[in-house]
Design an enzyme around this catalytic site. Structure first.
Site, PDB file in Angstrom:
ATOM      1  N   ASN A 275     -12.750   2.537  -3.946  1.00 60.48           N
ATOM      2  CA  ASN A 275     -11.852   1.514  -3.398  1.00 60.48           C
ATOM      3  C   ASN A 275     -12.516   0.991  -2.123  1.00 60.48           C
ATOM      4  OD1 ASN A 275      -9.950  -0.091  -2.241  1.00 60.48           O
ATOM      5  ND2 ASN A 275      -8.242   1.345  -2.497  1.00 60.48           N
TER       6      ASN A 275
ATOM      7  N   HIS B 113      -7.687  -0.048  -6.767  1.00 67.59           N
ATOM      8  CA  HIS B 113      -6.953  -0.676  -5.659  1.00 67.59           C
ATOM      9  C   HIS B 113      -5.504  -0.226  -5.719  1.00 67.59           C
ATOM     10  CE1 HIS B 113     -10.374  -3.202  -4.839  1.00 67.59           C
ATOM     11  NE2 HIS B 113     -10.452  -3.430  -6.145  1.00 67.59           N
TER      12      HIS B 113
ATOM     13  N   ARG C 206      -8.563 -12.287  -2.997  1.00 69.43           N
ATOM     14  CA  ARG C 206      -8.564 -10.910  -3.504  1.00 69.43           C
ATOM     15  C   ARG C 206      -8.831 -10.837  -5.013  1.00 69.43           C
ATOM     16  NH1 ARG C 206      -6.568  -7.957   1.005  1.00 69.43           N
ATOM     17  NH2 ARG C 206      -5.115  -9.252   2.165  1.00 69.43           N
TER      18      ARG C 206
ATOM     19  N   ASP D 276     -25.053  -4.075  -4.485  1.00 67.19           N
ATOM     20  CA  ASP D 276     -26.428  -3.683  -4.833  1.00 67.19           C
ATOM     21  C   ASP D 276     -26.610  -2.172  -4.683  1.00 67.19           C
ATOM     22  OD1 ASP D 276     -27.091  -6.277  -5.432  1.00 67.19           O
ATOM     23  OD2 ASP D 276     -28.234  -6.646  -3.608  1.00 67.19           O
TER      24      ASP D 276
ATOM     25  N   SER E 280      -2.996  -1.827  -4.410  1.00 66.42           N
ATOM     26  CA  SER E 280      -2.172  -3.011  -4.680  1.00 66.42           C
ATOM     27  C   SER E 280      -2.726  -3.756  -5.894  1.00 66.42           C
ATOM     28  CB  SER E 280      -2.182  -3.939  -3.458  1.00 66.42           C
ATOM     29  OG  SER E 280      -3.488  -4.455  -3.249  1.00 66.42           O
TER      30      SER E 280
ATOM     31  N   HIS F  30     -14.367  -7.896  -2.022  1.00 67.68           N
ATOM     32  CA  HIS F  30     -14.290  -9.322  -2.322  1.00 67.68           C
ATOM     33  C   HIS F  30     -15.527 -10.120  -1.914  1.00 67.68           C
ATOM     34  CE1 HIS F  30     -10.275  -7.985  -3.104  1.00 67.68           C
ATOM     35  NE2 HIS F  30     -10.029  -7.742  -1.824  1.00 67.68           N
TER      36      HIS F  30
ATOM     37  N   TYR G 248       0.796  -1.234   0.000  1.00 65.82           N
ATOM     38  CA  TYR G 248       0.000   0.000   0.000  1.00 65.82           C
ATOM     39  C   TYR G 248       0.831   1.287   0.000  1.00 65.82           C
ATOM     40  CZ  TYR G 248      -3.417  -3.532   1.336  1.00 65.82           C
ATOM     41  OH  TYR G 248      -4.204  -4.666   1.354  1.00 65.82           O
TER      42      TYR G 248
HETATM   43  C1  DQA Z   1      -7.213  -2.813  -1.411  1.00 64.42           C
HETATM   44  C2  DQA Z   1      -7.043  -4.311  -1.672  1.00 64.42           C
HETATM   45  C3  DQA Z   1      -7.962  -5.131  -0.777  1.00 64.42           C
HETATM   46  O1  DQA Z   1      -7.784  -6.504  -1.038  1.00 64.42           O
HETATM   47  C4  DQA Z   1      -7.631  -4.857   0.674  1.00 64.42           C
HETATM   48  O2  DQA Z   1      -8.513  -5.579   1.510  1.00 64.42           O
HETATM   49  C5  DQA Z   1      -7.609  -3.420   1.021  1.00 64.42           C
HETATM   50  C6  DQA Z   1      -7.048  -2.468   0.061  1.00 64.42           C
HETATM   51  C7  DQA Z   1      -6.174  -1.977  -2.209  1.00 64.42           C
HETATM   52  O3  DQA Z   1      -6.352  -0.767  -2.298  1.00 64.42           O
HETATM   53  O4  DQA Z   1      -5.193  -2.542  -2.707  1.00 64.42           O
HETATM   54  O5  DQA Z   1      -8.001  -3.014   2.107  1.00 64.42           O
HETATM   55  O6  DQA Z   1      -8.502  -2.422  -1.843  1.00 64.42           O
END
Ligand code: DQA
Length: 148
Positions: free
Chosen positions: A77, A103, A114, A90, A105, A83, A26
């Protein structure tokens, strides 16, 4: 002419903890710094960014119920809710706005769980693994989508 340039930047669960989360996934910005940088990029692109973050699923659902009349597009995000949170999916459908899933990551290069996104097919684009710059990519995609 009314300007349709309002982008609601929505962050879900645990994203307020940036700065205390694994930097290899991150980066090392705090959440406040991340929002500031997104605001700067939005201004560069002549977009008006508004921000919302919550760790409470019901609050996010209610925000999505309201956002339809208040914004022209969404950057979303949802954190781990991405997930599995079908109620958020909805509510995003109810919001009915063009949305980019972002995201920090690369969620497809990490754990199996993920790789699932319950919102992806409601979004016109997905940006992942670009860190903060991913928000620039997302804002630019919205600008093009809104024909601004
Ligand atoms: C995330 C990726 C998700 O899997 C994770 O739970 C996050 C951050 C990302 O910004 O990479 O909290 O959304």
């Amino acid at each position: 002419m009314t300007t349709r340039n309002r982008v609601d930047v929505i962050h879900g669960v645990n994203l307020d903890m940036l700065g205390r989360r694994p930097a290899q996934h991150y980066g090392d910005l705090t959440f406040d710094q991340l929002e500031q940088q997104i605001g700067t990029i939005a201004r560069e692109l002549d977009l008006e960014a508004r921000f919302f973050q919550t760790n409470h699923e019901g609050e996010l659902v209610e925000h999505l119920h309201r956002v339809g009349g208040l914004a022209d597009a969404i950057i979303f995000n949802p954190g781990a809710w991405t997930h599995y949170a079908w109620a958020i999916r909805d509510a995003l459908e109810i919001a009915g706005l063009p949305t980019v899933e972002v995201h920090l990551s690369d969620v497809d290069a990490r754990e199996e769980f993920r790789k699932v996104s319950v919102i992806r097919d409601l979004c016109f684009a997905t940006v992942k693994g670009e860190g903060v710059e991913g928000y620039r990519t997302a804002l630019a995609a919205i600008k093009e989508k809104l024909e601004l």
